[in-house]
Design an enzyme around this catalytic site. Structure first.
Site, mmCIF file in Angstrom:
data_model
loop_
_atom_site.group_PDB
_atom_site.id
_atom_site.type_symbol
_atom_site.label_atom_id
_atom_site.label_comp_id
_atom_site.label_asym_id
_atom_site.label_seq_id
_atom_site.Cartn_x
_atom_site.Cartn_y
_atom_site.Cartn_z
ATOM 1 N N ASP A 59 -1.276 54.198 25.226
ATOM 2 C CA ASP A 59 -1.429 54.748 23.869
ATOM 3 C C ASP A 59 -0.610 56.030 23.676
ATOM 4 O OD1 ASP A 59 -3.162 52.690 23.400
ATOM 5 O OD2 ASP A 59 -4.954 53.928 23.119
ATOM 6 N N ARG A 84 19.210 54.195 30.421
ATOM 7 C CA ARG A 84 18.768 52.869 29.988
ATOM 8 C C ARG A 84 17.349 52.990 29.434
ATOM 9 N NH1 ARG A 84 16.414 47.827 33.324
ATOM 10 N NH2 ARG A 84 16.121 46.562 31.463
ATOM 11 N N HIS A 129 11.663 44.662 26.450
ATOM 12 C CA HIS A 129 11.073 45.006 27.745
ATOM 13 C C HIS A 129 9.558 44.858 27.585
ATOM 14 C CE1 HIS A 129 11.920 47.361 31.662
ATOM 15 N NE2 HIS A 129 10.643 47.003 31.718
ATOM 16 N N GLU A 174 13.823 41.063 32.805
ATOM 17 C CA GLU A 174 12.991 40.337 33.770
ATOM 18 C C GLU A 174 12.185 39.197 33.156
ATOM 19 O OE1 GLU A 174 10.576 42.885 36.173
ATOM 20 O OE2 GLU A 174 12.305 43.839 37.087
ATOM 21 N N ASN A 314 17.734 43.659 38.281
ATOM 22 C CA ASN A 314 16.804 44.617 38.849
ATOM 23 C C ASN A 314 16.479 44.096 40.239
ATOM 24 O OD1 ASN A 314 16.824 45.489 36.213
ATOM 25 N ND2 ASN A 314 14.732 44.836 35.756
ATOM 26 N N TYR A 316 14.185 45.151 43.762
ATOM 27 C CA TYR A 316 13.277 46.069 44.435
ATOM 28 C C TYR A 316 12.910 45.628 45.841
ATOM 29 C CZ TYR A 316 12.176 48.354 39.969
ATOM 30 O OH TYR A 316 12.247 49.045 38.794
ATOM 31 N N GLU A 386 18.002 48.153 37.650
ATOM 32 C CA GLU A 386 16.809 48.848 38.147
ATOM 33 C C GLU A 386 16.758 48.733 39.660
ATOM 34 O OE1 GLU A 386 12.893 47.775 36.616
ATOM 35 O OE2 GLU A 386 13.700 47.638 34.584
HETATM 36 C C1 PNW Z 1 10.056 46.159 36.949
HETATM 37 N N1 PNW Z 1 8.771 42.466 41.969
HETATM 38 O O1 PNW Z 1 9.108 45.156 37.179
HETATM 39 C C2 PNW Z 1 9.993 46.459 35.479
HETATM 40 O O2 PNW Z 1 11.190 46.141 34.816
HETATM 41 C C3 PNW Z 1 9.556 47.851 35.159
HETATM 42 O O3 PNW Z 1 9.033 47.885 33.852
HETATM 43 C C4 PNW Z 1 8.570 48.348 36.186
HETATM 44 O O4 PNW Z 1 7.989 49.566 35.844
HETATM 45 C C5 PNW Z 1 9.309 48.438 37.493
HETATM 46 O O5 PNW Z 1 9.854 47.194 37.854
HETATM 47 C C6 PNW Z 1 8.474 48.951 38.665
HETATM 48 O O6 PNW Z 1 7.441 48.066 38.958
HETATM 49 C C7 PNW Z 1 9.039 44.509 38.401
HETATM 50 O O7 PNW Z 1 7.718 41.951 42.252
HETATM 51 C C8 PNW Z 1 7.955 43.715 38.651
HETATM 52 O O8 PNW Z 1 9.754 42.382 42.722
HETATM 53 C C9 PNW Z 1 7.847 43.020 39.827
HETATM 54 C C10 PNW Z 1 8.863 43.129 40.764
HETATM 55 C C11 PNW Z 1 9.958 43.908 40.532
HETATM 56 C C12 PNW Z 1 10.040 44.602 39.345
#
Ligand code: PNW
Length: 484
Positions: A59, A84, A129, A174, A314, A316, A386
């Site tokens: 919020d 971004r 997003h 994503e 992205n 991770y 990302e």
């Molecule tokens: C991204 N995974 O989500 C999103 O784009 C962002 O909004 C979020 O805040 C960021 O990563 C951090 O979590 C993800 O499981 C969700 O690999 C899941 C994964 C990666 C990114």
């Protein structure tokens, strides 16, 4: 060889761009100011507070709706080449549709874009997003094929309104996270748990929506605006747990990265052939008459194929894959496993994680993922949109985040100098601490800390921000790669 590599090649290519990211629902707050429409995240957090850690919601978030100038100043202090951020669809089009345009929403993003440009920072803008207008969800959201036309109207309006100043566009962030978390496991908004068709309908319609937006840009805006448009995939790198699982790992990659890439980036277009065959057989075995993965028409294949100016991703984390044992619960795709593939995703015990336990740190996954993409789709220009690390609690001294950034950037450099990949930019997630979806505010990805106990949401620099700033200024990392 490795040491020599390191000494000579720790620099980024000239023109390499660095930035940081946020997303509208995660930072803006102001969920009901002026004529803003309700989004599916507004609805989800208000009706399912239990779905979010500590019942938190967006919020107010970092209140970037009011603090946007501070965000620009931070980006400028770090020395970012670009920022971004995403546009809130219901802030711009309160009814969700093109009949009703918010002046207030337009002014907000004009201020942000103009403010960035005044400081020499390029806006990199995501259209979607995750904060869909609730009105469109009421018509089925991403399971309704007509959403592609609603999205195309929205994209046309956005290009027309901001495209004189924005050169880099990402249509959808994503798709896999939206489709699998939102429509399959139901863990995130809109909270639909429909493991038969949900994710596949969403998958198809997101690709079509993206492609329609891309074609509109091509037809009406490219010649005057000279921008670039793409789709930002979330790529999970998957490795076999044992050598016997190699084929399964490849199928897993096709089931995640492939379903959202092959239709756009491959020469032939359409679904990855292995997944198309697999889903056809699997669906029949389950008693369906046709595949649960919806077909594309010839026109749709052509519409989607080639709808990109670069490959945005992205990245991770990584998982190991193995077949499920008899009776073992695979959970939902992606991250835990897949009932379709009868497979389970596991971690290597040596991989650490940040505050977000699903984000296991395995830097080599970055280079391997890029190599896989090049093998599948060719030598595209790649843009990391990302990559980030989370901490918890009040913490300005964050060596783990610094190490994360450095280790992932090393792998980007190896991709560029050793493998010859054309990676042209890197985005750190996130500029500031924000609403981390179902994890709420406890999981913090920011280069700047945000004080959520303070009504003015003060932003304070972390050490990682200084580190990232040095990387950008010098265009290199202090490299300690020992093997290539
Ligand atoms: C991204 N995974 O989500 C999103 O784009 C962002 O909004 C979020 O805040 C960021 O990563 C951090 O979590 C993800 O499981 C969700 O690999 C899941 C994964 C990666 C990114």
């Amino acid at each position: 060889v490795s040491a020599v590599w390191c000494k000579n090649s720790r620099e980024f290519p000239p023109g390499f761009i660095f930035g940081a990211a946020t997303a509208s629902y995660q930072v803006e707050g102001a969920w009901n100011v002026s004529d803003k429409g309700e989004s599916i995240w507004d609805r989800f957090v208000h009706t399912n507070p239990d779905a979010i850690k500590n019942g938190e919601n967006g919020d107010v978030a970092a209140d970037s709706y009011h603090n946007w100038q501070q965000d620009i100043d931070i980006a400028s202090d770090i020395g970012l080449h670009f920022y971004r951020f995403s546009l809130s669809w219901p802030r711009l089009l309160p009814s969700g549709f093109i009949n009703n345009k918010s002046e207030d929403g337009k002014n907000y993003y004009n201020k942000l874009i103009d403010g960035l440009l005044a400081k020499g920072i390029e806006p990199v803008v995501t259209l979607y997003h995750w904060d869909l207008p609730q009105s469109i969800q009421d018509l089925g959201g991403w399971t309704n094929p007509l959403i592609a036309d609603y999205f195309a109207d929205y994209a046309d309006y956005v290009f027309n309104t901001f495209g004189d100043r924005v050169r880099t566009w990402l249509t959808i962030n994503e798709a896999i996270s939206v489709c699998d978390f939102g429509y399959n496991s139901g863990l995130t908004a809109p909270g639909i748990k429909e493991p038969i068709y949900g994710t596949y309908l969403c998958n198809k319609h997101m690709l079509i929506a993206h492609a329609k937006a891309y074609r509109i840009y091509d037809r009406y805006y490219r010649s005057t605006q000279h921008g670039k448009v793409s789709f930002a995939n979330n790529l999970l790198w998957i490795e076999p747990l044992t050598p016997a699982d190699e084929e399964l790992a490849e199928l897993g990659l096709q089931h995640s990265a492939g379903r959202y890439s092959h239709p756009i980036y491959s020469k032939k277009g359409g679904w990855p052939p292995s997944i198309e065959r697999f889903m056809e057989d699997y669906s029949r075995k389950q008693g369906f008459n046709i595949s649960r993965l919806p077909r594309f028409t010839k026109e749709e294949i052509k519409l989607i194929r080639g709808s990109y100016d670069f490959y945005a991703f992205n990245h991770y984390t990584t998982r190991l894959i193995r077949p499920a044992q008899p009776g073992e619960d695979t959970g939902f795709w992606f991250l835990t496993g897949s009932p379709e593939l009868n497979a389970v995703l596991v971690s290597d015990p040596s991989w650490p994680s940040g505050a977000s336990e699903m984000m296991l740190v395995y830097p080599k996954g970055m280079r391997r993922m890029i190599a896989w993409l090049r093998k599948e789709y060719g030598d595209l220009p790649f843009f990391t949109t990302e990559n980030g690390y989370s901490t918890s609690g009040h913490k300005l001294n964050d060596p783990d985040r610094i190490k994360f950034i450095k280790d992932y950037l090393e792998q980007v450099l190896l991709s560029i100098w050793e493998d010859g990949a054309k990676v042209f930019g890197y985005t750190y997630w996130s500029l500031i601490d924000n609403f981390e979806w179902t994890d709420g505010y406890g999981v913090k990805f920011g280069l700047y800390e945000v004080d959520y106990n303070d009504t003015s949401r003060t932003r304070t620099q972390r050490e990682s921000a200084r580190y990232f700033s040095d990387v950008i200024r010098t265009n290199l990392i202090d490299c300690d790669v020992t093997e290539t």
